[in-house]
Design a protein around this motif. Structure first.
Motif, mmCIF file in Angstrom:
data_model
loop_
_atom_site.group_PDB
_atom_site.id
_atom_site.type_symbol
_atom_site.label_atom_id
_atom_site.label_comp_id
_atom_site.label_asym_id
_atom_site.label_seq_id
_atom_site.Cartn_x
_atom_site.Cartn_y
_atom_site.Cartn_z
ATOM 1 N N ARG A 50 0.942 -1.037 -0.102
ATOM 2 C CA ARG A 50 0.034 0.019 0.024
ATOM 3 C C ARG A 50 0.896 1.272 -0.101
ATOM 4 N N GLN A 51 2.290 1.187 -0.740
ATOM 5 C CA GLN A 51 2.882 2.388 -0.573
ATOM 6 C C GLN A 51 2.911 3.021 -2.193
ATOM 7 N N ALA A 52 2.230 2.512 -2.985
ATOM 8 C CA ALA A 52 2.207 3.083 -4.490
ATOM 9 C C ALA A 52 1.683 4.347 -4.400
ATOM 10 N N ASP A 53 2.170 5.249 -5.353
ATOM 11 C CA ASP A 53 1.632 6.555 -5.387
ATOM 12 C C ASP A 53 0.632 6.466 -6.668
ATOM 13 N N ILE A 54 -0.093 7.658 -6.785
ATOM 14 C CA ILE A 54 -1.114 7.566 -7.903
ATOM 15 C C ILE A 54 -0.734 7.172 -9.239
ATOM 16 N N ILE A 55 0.453 7.655 -9.483
ATOM 17 C CA ILE A 55 1.009 7.174 -11.078
ATOM 18 C C ILE A 55 1.207 5.774 -11.168
ATOM 19 N N SER A 56 1.931 4.979 -9.968
ATOM 20 C CA SER A 56 2.065 3.511 -10.005
ATOM 21 C C SER A 56 0.722 2.858 -10.012
ATOM 22 N N LEU A 57 -0.091 3.388 -9.147
ATOM 23 C CA LEU A 57 -1.512 2.538 -8.898
ATOM 24 C C LEU A 57 -2.221 2.761 -10.289
ATOM 25 N N SER A 58 -2.241 3.725 -10.914
ATOM 26 C CA SER A 58 -2.750 3.709 -12.285
ATOM 27 C C SER A 58 -2.308 2.898 -13.361
ATOM 28 N N GLY A 59 -1.199 2.366 -13.010
ATOM 29 C CA GLY A 59 -0.540 1.563 -13.970
ATOM 30 C C GLY A 59 -0.777 -0.056 -13.610
#
Length: 620
Positions: free
Chosen positions: A211-220
């Motif tokens: 649960r450490q992903a930022d919005i850019i990483s999570l959107s991919g």
């Protein structure tokens, strides 16, 4: 050679679920059972296996097996298809495999079986250690042979459901998205240390799991996970996204629509657009949502809405499904009542029942209630009322009176259009299950012109409750109950008192809000009188046009005529005279002609006069 029987034949002979028999075969508990391909065969004459997990056929007067319960709230296919009475929808798989579009979007109202169907697809396609073919060998899809059976258990599957992402802010929503997507990454734990996956992807994997992903990483996330699954398993991934538009609807209601749409656009684009690791994609939702808004550039998307005939029988119950249910539960005499309350939806060319309400009806000893009302927000009706103009009020009155009207239906409507263009409300109401199509035609721009009406008695109650809630500062719940009680008791004196009280209570609103309030009051009367009256206004009867008419649907009830007049700075005596003039007009111009023509004998007439916040009511 000994004669053999299939698992299905054994099931019918022993009274045991097919899937349980298959499991016993795999565990070696049925002597002589042999596997042929993906199916088992059992020597004929084999005695019924004794196993504590299976109840013997109950001894009762009819010598019937105990009836299976219906799957209320069960969205897991394995459980629904083995432990409950399951209406077979597996032919949806065959229809898909015959066409195989790259990405399919199914739009249906809430509680019409979307999640259960998506879990069925997951169970069918997913490659895993368990032999999940046992959940399909007694189903329709399996009868179509090896070609379709060959797709069973073939692919790695990504499955996420956004149905519970309903939060007040974008920050809370994003945290929940992290959790839902992170849980799916955790489910594929074999990827964490896979030698076949690159280090950068594994780092992204760890960030999302922790649960450490930022919005850019999570959107991919879908792009990364599908790529890793492809590399690890050597098969492209199936991506299933259930109730994709719940966070979008919440964003519209709570003021973060643009943020959630931007995120979803990137998330879906990475997983579903030009993704070499994608085998097939499936999405469900209530709304299509315009391509340019969410599915930008996704040219491999095939949309199946409630207006399309393809897949029309797989979401909800068909007439045949319901007839089989009534026979199974020995309540065939209840079929007409079920139709009145829960039938009426139209998907493509198929007549559909609300499945949630039907199974609750059976479970609740066949007691007709508004089961669907409590399953989610009906705020869309509230938004419609806030944006309503005179035409919308007129159409709503027509609906509540049991009539229909013709409207344009925009299949690419987006949430913000409700307030920018109120006429799109009918598109929302249709796809959300609050309207049905009586006739569908194409418009000049490729969308639809539809004749719409209310589907059934249950949906009428939804409208009534939401409309009365909107106008409860005018038509108080206590007044509504009192008026309804007077009607049902056929108490003419009390009905006159309650209507006079309602009109007196409404005086200040007439002075301050004008014509829009009149419309709202009429609409409230429609809801208030439920299916007892046809409510209309400004229509010709006799030698003029009445203001308000309540035509009883049953002549045992009284008819009601209301004539309204207004003056400025009238004294009490002048106001009473004006009310008398209104009552005189009803009689002089014979406004009761239409009612008398329809055989109504008891007619209540109200002359109502307003001046500022003062009101006078004369009754005959």
């Amino acid at each position: 050679m000994k004669e053999m029987m299939t698992v299905k034949q054994a099931s019918e002979e022993w009274g045991i679920f097919d899937s349980r028999i298959t499991k016993l075969c795999r565990e070696g508990k049925i002597p002589g059972a042999v596997k042929k391909g993906k199916s088992w065969e059992i020597p004929k004459g084999t005695p019924r296996p004794e196993d504590h997990r299976f109840k013997k056929q109950p001894k009762n007067e009819t010598n019937h097996l105990k009836k299976l319960p219906l799957p209320i709230g069960i969205s897991e296919y394995r459980v629904a298809s083995t432990e409950y009475y399951y209406i077979d929808k597996t032919m949806m798989i065959k229809d898909f495999l015959d066409e195989r579009p790259m990405v399919s979007l199914f739009t249906r109202p809430r509680r019409f079986g979307k999640t259960l169907n998506m879990d069925m697809l997951k169970t069918f396609f997913e490659k895993c250690d368990e032999d999940t073919s046992i959940y399909f060998q007694d189903r329709e899809i399996w009868r179509y042979g090896e070609y379709y059976q060959g797709y069973q258990g073939k692919y790695p599957v990504i499955f996420v459901s956004f149905k519970d992402i309903k939060f007040e802010s974008w920050e809370q929503t994003f945290e929940m998205l992290k959790t839902v997507i992170g849980n799916e990454f955790e489910r594929h734990s074999e990827l964490a240390d896979s030698a076949k996956c690159g280090e950068m992807d594994k780092k992204c994997y760890r960030d999302i799991v922790e649960r450490q992903a930022d919005i850019i990483s999570l959107s991919g996330a879908f792009a990364v996970l599908s790529r890793m699954l492809y590399q690890h398993h050597g098969e492209k991934a199936v991506i299933i996204i259930d109730e994709y538009d719940v966070p979008i609807q919440q964003g519209h209601s709570k003021g973060f629509y643009d943020k959630v749409v931007d995120f979803m656009r990137n998330l879906f684009s990475g997983g579903l657009k030009d993704n070499p690791a994608l085998a097939y994609g499936f999405l469900t939702g209530i709304l299509r949502v315009a391509k340019e808004s969410i599915f930008s550039g996704l040219n491999n998307l095939k949309i199946y809405s409630i207006l399309d005939s393809k897949y029309s029988t797989y979401f909800g119950f068909t007439k045949e499904d319901v007839r089989v249910l009534t026979k199974y539960y020995n309540v065939e005499d209840k079929y007409d009542e079920i139709c009145e309350w829960y039938d009426g939806f139209r998907f493509g060319d198929t007549d559909i029942f609300n499945p949630w309400s039907v199974i609750n009806y059976f479970t609740d000893n066949c007691l007709p209630r508004t089961y669907w009302l409590s399953t989610g927000s009906n705020s869309i009706i509230g938004e419609m009322l806030e944006a309503a103009d005179e035409d919308i009020f007129e159409n709503l009155r027509a609906l509540l009176n049991g009539d229909s009207f013709l409207t344009y239906v925009d299949t690419s409507v987006i949430y913000p259009e409700i307030k920018r263009n109120p006429s799109t409300i009918y598109s929302f109401l249709l796809v959300a299950g609050y309207l049905k199509t009586d006739h569908v035609g194409l418009s000049t721009d490729g969308d639809y012109m539809c004749t719409v009406s209310l589907p059934n008695k249950e949906i009428r109650f939804v409208y009534n409750k939401e409309i009365l809630r909107k106008y409860d500062n005018v038509i108080a719940p206590s007044s509504a109950i009192s008026i309804q009680q007077a009607i049902y008791a056929n108490d003419s004196a009390d009905l006159q008192r309650q209507l006079r009280k309602l009109l007196l209570q409404s005086a200040s609103y007439f002075d301050t809000v004008g014509e829009v309030f009149f419309q709202g009051l009429f609409l409230g009367l429609c809801a208030l009188f439920d299916d007892q009256y046809y409510v209309s206004s400004n229509r010709e009867s006799g030698e003029g046009r009445f203001d308000i008419q309540l035509m009883p649907k049953h002549n045992s009830q009284p008819g009601i005529l209301i004539e309204l007049k207004a003056g400025k700075k009238y004294t009490a005596d002048q106001l009473n005279d004006l009310a008398q003039a209104a009552l005189y007009q009803i009689n002089e111009l014979k406004y009761d002609t239409e009612m008398k023509t329809h055989g109504v004998t008891a007619i209540y007439k109200y002359g109502v006069a307003f001046s500022g916040k003062n009101v006078a009511v004369c009754i005959e």
